[in-house]
Motif scaffolding. Structure first.
Motif, PDB file in Angstrom:
ATOM      1  N   UNK A   1       5.843  -2.951   7.903  1.00 26.49           N
ATOM      2  CA  UNK A   1       4.543  -2.581   7.226  1.00 26.49           C
ATOM      3  C   UNK A   1       3.295  -2.894   6.552  1.00 26.49           C
ATOM      4  N   UNK A   2       1.915  -2.853   6.890  1.00 27.60           N
ATOM      5  CA  UNK A   2       1.107  -3.843   6.078  1.00 27.60           C
ATOM      6  C   UNK A   2      -0.142  -2.962   5.394  1.00 27.60           C
ATOM      7  N   UNK A   3      -0.206  -3.130   4.539  1.00 22.18           N
ATOM      8  CA  UNK A   3      -1.299  -2.845   3.587  1.00 22.18           C
ATOM      9  C   UNK A   3      -2.489  -3.609   3.049  1.00 22.18           C
ATOM     10  N   UNK A   4      -3.853  -3.871   3.514  1.00 26.09           N
ATOM     11  CA  UNK A   4      -4.289  -4.908   3.036  1.00 26.09           C
ATOM     12  C   UNK A   4      -5.842  -4.226   2.630  1.00 26.09           C
ATOM     13  N   UNK A   5      -6.684  -4.655   1.529  1.00 23.35           N
ATOM     14  CA  UNK A   5      -7.376  -5.102   1.262  1.00 23.35           C
ATOM     15  C   UNK A   5      -8.808  -5.745   1.271  1.00 23.35           C
ATOM     16  N   UNK A   6     -10.263  -4.765   1.518  1.00 19.78           N
ATOM     17  CA  UNK A   6     -11.152  -5.393   1.932  1.00 19.78           C
ATOM     18  C   UNK A   6     -12.342  -4.689   1.612  1.00 19.78           C
ATOM     19  N   UNK A   7     -13.069  -5.867   1.431  1.00 17.33           N
ATOM     20  CA  UNK A   7     -14.018  -5.960  -0.010  1.00 17.33           C
ATOM     21  C   UNK A   7     -15.539  -4.796   0.991  1.00 17.33           C
ATOM     22  N   UNK A   8     -16.351  -4.023   0.490  1.00 10.91           N
ATOM     23  CA  UNK A   8     -17.260  -3.507   1.193  1.00 10.91           C
ATOM     24  C   UNK A   8     -18.022  -3.508   2.275  1.00 10.91           C
ATOM     25  N   UNK A   9     -17.758  -5.676   2.681  1.00  8.08           N
ATOM     26  CA  UNK A   9     -18.663  -6.362   4.084  1.00  8.08           C
ATOM     27  C   UNK A   9     -17.220  -5.762   4.454  1.00  8.08           C
ATOM     28  N   UNK A  10     -15.599  -5.770   4.263  1.00  5.59           N
ATOM     29  CA  UNK A  10     -15.591  -6.055   4.862  1.00  5.59           C
ATOM     30  C   UNK A  10     -14.321  -7.235   4.942  1.00  5.59           C
ATOM     31  N   UNK A  11     -14.763  -8.212   4.115  1.00  8.00           N
ATOM     32  CA  UNK A  11     -13.474  -9.362   4.020  1.00  8.00           C
ATOM     33  C   UNK A  11     -12.917  -9.237   3.091  1.00  8.00           C
ATOM     34  N   UNK A  12     -11.465  -9.766   3.818  1.00  2.42           N
ATOM     35  CA  UNK A  12     -10.162  -9.127   3.403  1.00  2.42           C
ATOM     36  C   UNK A  12      -9.932  -9.951   1.907  1.00  2.42           C
ATOM     37  N   UNK A  13      -9.630  -8.867   1.189  1.00  2.00           N
ATOM     38  CA  UNK A  13      -9.300  -9.097  -0.806  1.00  2.00           C
ATOM     39  C   UNK A  13      -8.186  -9.459  -0.519  1.00  2.00           C
ATOM     40  N   UNK A  14      -6.979  -9.100  -0.314  1.00  2.77           N
ATOM     41  CA  UNK A  14      -5.721  -9.921   0.244  1.00  2.77           C
ATOM     42  C   UNK A  14      -4.650  -8.851   1.340  1.00  2.77           C
ATOM     43  N   UNK A  15      -3.587  -9.231   1.851  1.00  2.00           N
ATOM     44  CA  UNK A  15      -3.217  -8.705   2.737  1.00  2.00           C
ATOM     45  C   UNK A  15      -1.372  -8.466   2.265  1.00  2.00           C
ATOM     46  N   UNK A  16      -1.265  -7.688   2.315  1.00  2.31           N
ATOM     47  CA  UNK A  16       0.910  -7.626   1.733  1.00  2.31           C
ATOM     48  C   UNK A  16       0.890  -6.742   3.515  1.00  2.31           C
ATOM     49  N   UNK A  17       2.119  -7.669   3.294  1.00  4.34           N
ATOM     50  CA  UNK A  17       2.980  -7.200   4.425  1.00  4.34           C
ATOM     51  C   UNK A  17       4.859  -7.106   3.304  1.00  4.34           C
ATOM     52  N   UNK A  18       4.936  -5.989   4.057  1.00  4.26           N
ATOM     53  CA  UNK A  18       5.971  -5.311   3.218  1.00  4.26           C
ATOM     54  C   UNK A  18       7.908  -5.864   4.088  1.00  4.26           C
ATOM     55  N   UNK A  19       8.353  -6.158   3.130  1.00  2.00           N
ATOM     56  CA  UNK A  19       9.470  -6.660   4.002  1.00  2.00           C
ATOM     57  C   UNK A  19      10.453  -5.536   4.658  1.00  2.00           C
ATOM     58  N   UNK A  20      10.043  -4.685   5.225  1.00  2.00           N
ATOM     59  CA  UNK A  20      11.138  -3.324   5.608  1.00  2.00           C
ATOM     60  C   UNK A  20       9.814  -3.323   7.286  1.00  2.00           C
ATOM     61  N   UNK A  21      10.840  -2.528   8.205  1.00  2.00           N
ATOM     62  CA  UNK A  21      10.959  -2.501   9.223  1.00  2.00           C
ATOM     63  C   UNK A  21      10.005  -0.650   9.341  1.00  2.00           C
ATOM     64  N   UNK A  22       9.309  -0.758   9.916  1.00  3.56           N
ATOM     65  CA  UNK A  22       8.602   0.924   9.648  1.00  3.56           C
ATOM     66  C   UNK A  22       7.283   1.036  10.196  1.00  3.56           C
ATOM     67  N   UNK A  23       6.543   2.495  10.267  1.00  2.71           N
ATOM     68  CA  UNK A  23       4.995   3.136   9.734  1.00  2.71           C
ATOM     69  C   UNK A  23       5.066   3.329   8.631  1.00  2.71           C
ATOM     70  N   UNK A  24       3.377   2.519   7.897  1.00  2.20           N
ATOM     71  CA  UNK A  24       2.908   3.166   7.128  1.00  2.20           C
ATOM     72  C   UNK A  24       1.836   4.212   7.434  1.00  2.20           C
ATOM     73  N   UNK A  25       1.900   5.397   7.140  1.00  2.00           N
ATOM     74  CA  UNK A  25       1.270   6.448   8.034  1.00  2.00           C
ATOM     75  C   UNK A  25      -0.205   6.984   6.461  1.00  2.00           C
ATOM     76  N   UNK A  26       0.386   6.694   5.479  1.00  5.44           N
ATOM     77  CA  UNK A  26      -0.665   7.704   4.820  1.00  5.44           C
ATOM     78  C   UNK A  26      -0.832   6.380   2.955  1.00  5.44           C
ATOM     79  N   UNK A  27      -2.080   6.783   2.619  1.00  4.29           N
ATOM     80  CA  UNK A  27      -1.538   5.908   1.138  1.00  4.29           C
ATOM     81  C   UNK A  27      -3.152   7.078   0.150  1.00  4.29           C
ATOM     82  N   UNK A  28      -2.295   6.995  -1.292  1.00 10.98           N
ATOM     83  CA  UNK A  28      -3.129   8.009  -2.150  1.00 10.98           C
ATOM     84  C   UNK A  28      -3.592   7.070  -3.307  1.00 10.98           C
ATOM     85  N   UNK A  29      -3.835   7.364  -3.964  1.00  8.12           N
ATOM     86  CA  UNK A  29      -4.229   7.117  -5.822  1.00  8.12           C
ATOM     87  C   UNK A  29      -3.936   7.826  -6.373  1.00  8.12           C
TER      88      UNK A  29
END
Length: 545
Positions: free
Chosen positions: A133-161
């Protein structure tokens, strides 16, 4: 010496024009031919398969996420486009593995784009071997701010706040079983908590999670036990042992997406049957009871926008169907009769603003799958109502003016004149128009000066000003405006009357004030002759405010 108080009252009318939001009522008779296409973009980066899944808005841009195959294996792809035209601004592509890397959903929050998906799947969309599972933060110009890979096998299908924290949901592999996961992050993508749930010993999938501000809960829609549509909720601390199930196996099929209105009602897209009836939409009230259904499949994505429910179908065909709050159909429009694609995943985020709806789908007219990106004008748009309120600000400033005139003549005549100004009240009006304000503060300034034309006498003029100001605050909308009125000058000219009393001693003088007394009067009064003289002098006062 005498003192007089001059009171100046300034009354100011401040007109405030707040923009208050309301929505047009749903009127079926006027709903024809108003769901118009703003623009459509077709993007096909390579001759092999690529598809978009989600779109989100940040400022004047939309961001579309999915995958492409420009490097043979699938890789992450995010496009930045102008919201008003669909014009491509920038593309971000990233292949962290030699396997398939796919993004499914996005979230725009505080100038950051968060995207979620899967890294390193084997032969996507095969579920034989999930990736991480991967969660990535990008700035407005699509530069990577942070890349977080979770140590579980699966699909990340949705995000909310919830506005403070970020929540990622999907499903994970547990041997031959699949369960639900929800991860809570800070906005810097620091993991706060990971919760794993396994509602059944069979396949359990989360297709969407979404935060509801009325219930203050995270809502889950998906599949339970490989057969039942599941709608459940959990608190934002992820403290429940298991999410609270609402449908309790009432629908055989899948729950695909959820959205909320401002009254605590929930609208859910489903694909299945309830008893002997097909069901495509259900409405839950604030007590989570089913209060309405629509007995046909209309699409996998629901969006509540400005008083109407939009249901988007973007699988075998592309259509938009609009319902009122009771699930009565108001309008239906077919965008494409067929996408010519075998759509195998649920549609991700659909975005909207005051005027338009933005969504994506795969299109396969050319034989391989490409990106279809749409902007449609909303059927019922936000309307701005202008409310006019009159605020009256009265500022009273009190000035104590002491004017002592000493007129010296040749001894023995000394005449002391004490002048008292008559009170004056001056009213000024100032109007200003302020749009979209939270606080309007009106500040008044006042300076008082006095000059007198009194030659040839020698005068001492003393002015003491003691002032006060008053401000009025009124909450009306979403910005703050402070207005200070510019100085303005008003000049007042008036005649002042005073009385001089002269007590002669033993001699007269040419420089003394003119005393016209008869000898008879002098004889009567003797040495205590008293003369009363009436004089008028011109004066001016300048008031700055």
């Amino acid at each position: 010496m005498s003192k007089a108080k001059h009171v100046f009252s300034i009354i100011t009318a401040l007109i405030i024009l707040p923009a208050l939001l309301s929505t047009l009522p749903i009127d079926k008779s006027s709903a024809q031919n108003v769901l118009n296409l703003n623009w459509f973009v077709y993007e096909n980066p390579s001759p092999t398969d690529e598809r978009p899944f989600s779109v989100c808005i940040l400022g004047k841009y939309i961001y579309v996420v999915g995958y492409d195959a420009t490097k043979i294996n699938y890789g992450y792809r995010v496009e930045k486009r102008l919201k008003d035209s669909g014009t491509l601004v920038k593309v971000w592509q990233y292949n962290p593995t030699v396997r398939d890397d796919v993004l499914f959903d996005c979230l725009a929050l505080n100038n950051t784009i968060y995207v979620v998906g899967i890294e390193g799947a084997l032969v996507f969309p095969s579920t034989v071997d999930f990736g991480k599972i991967a969660v990535i933060a990008l700035d407005q110009d699509l530069n990577i701010l942070k890349y977080f890979k979770m140590n579980i096998t699966g699909f990340a299908t949705s995000i909310t706040t919830d506005g403070t924290y970020i929540y990622v949901g999907g499903f994970y592999q547990n041997g031959v079983d699949r369960g639900w996961f929800i991860a809570k992050f800070t906005q810097n993508l620091d993991l706060v908590k990971l919760a794993l749930y396994n509602p059944s010993p069979f396949d359990d999938y989360i297709y969407q999670i979404k935060f509801d501000r009325v219930s203050n809960m995270l809502w889950i829609v998906g599949l339970e036990g490989g057969i039942y549509a599941s709608v459940a909720y959990i608190d934002t601390n992820l403290s429940f042992r298991e999410p609270v199930e609402v449908l309790n196996n009432k629908i055989i099929g899948s729950a695909l997406s959820i959205d909320f209105d401002e009254y605590g009602n929930k609208y859910i897209s489903v694909y299945g049957s309830m008893g002997d009836k097909l069901v495509g939409l259900i409405k839950l009230d604030k007590n989570n009871s089913i209060v309405a259904t629509a007995n046909k499949y209309y699409g996998q994505k629901v969006v509540w926008a400005w008083g109407a429910l939009y249901v988007i179908q973007a699988d075998s065909k592309v259509s938009i169907t609009v319902f009122d709050s009771n699930l009565n159909q108001v309008y239906s429009y077919t965008v494409n009769e067929s996408t010519y694609c075998n759509q195998y995943l649920m549609l991700g985020n659909v975005a909207y603003d005051e005027n338009s709806l933005y969504f994506v789908t795969g299109l396969c007219q050319s034989g391989d799958s490409g990106w279809g990106i749409y902007s449609y004008r909303l059927l019922f748009q936000i309307r701005y109502n202008t409310v006019i309120q009159m605020l009256t600000l009265t500022t009273t400033s009190t000035f104590v003016n002491t004017i002592t005139n000493t007129i010296t003549t040749v001894s023995p005549y000394t005449i002391t004149v004490v002048e008292t100004m008559s009170p004056e009240t001056i009213t000024f009006a100032k109007s200003s128009t302020i749009t979209n304000v939270v606080t309007a503060t009106l500040t008044k300034r006042m300076n008082f000066t006095v000059t007198w034309n009194s030659s040839p006498e020698t005068k001492t003029v003393t002015v003491t000003a003691v002032g006060s100001t008053t401000s009025v605050e009124k909450e009306v909308a979403y910005q703050t405006v402070t207005e200070t009125l510019p100085p303005s000058t008003v000049t007042i000219t008036q005649w002042h009357t005073y009385t001089e009393t002269v007590a002669p001693k033993s001699q007269n003088s040419d420089s003394a004030p003119m005393l016209i007394l008869t000898s008879a009067a002098a004889a009567i009064l003797g040495l205590s002759i008293v003369a009363t003289i009436i004089k008028r002098k011109a004066g001016s006062a300048t008031l700055a405010y």
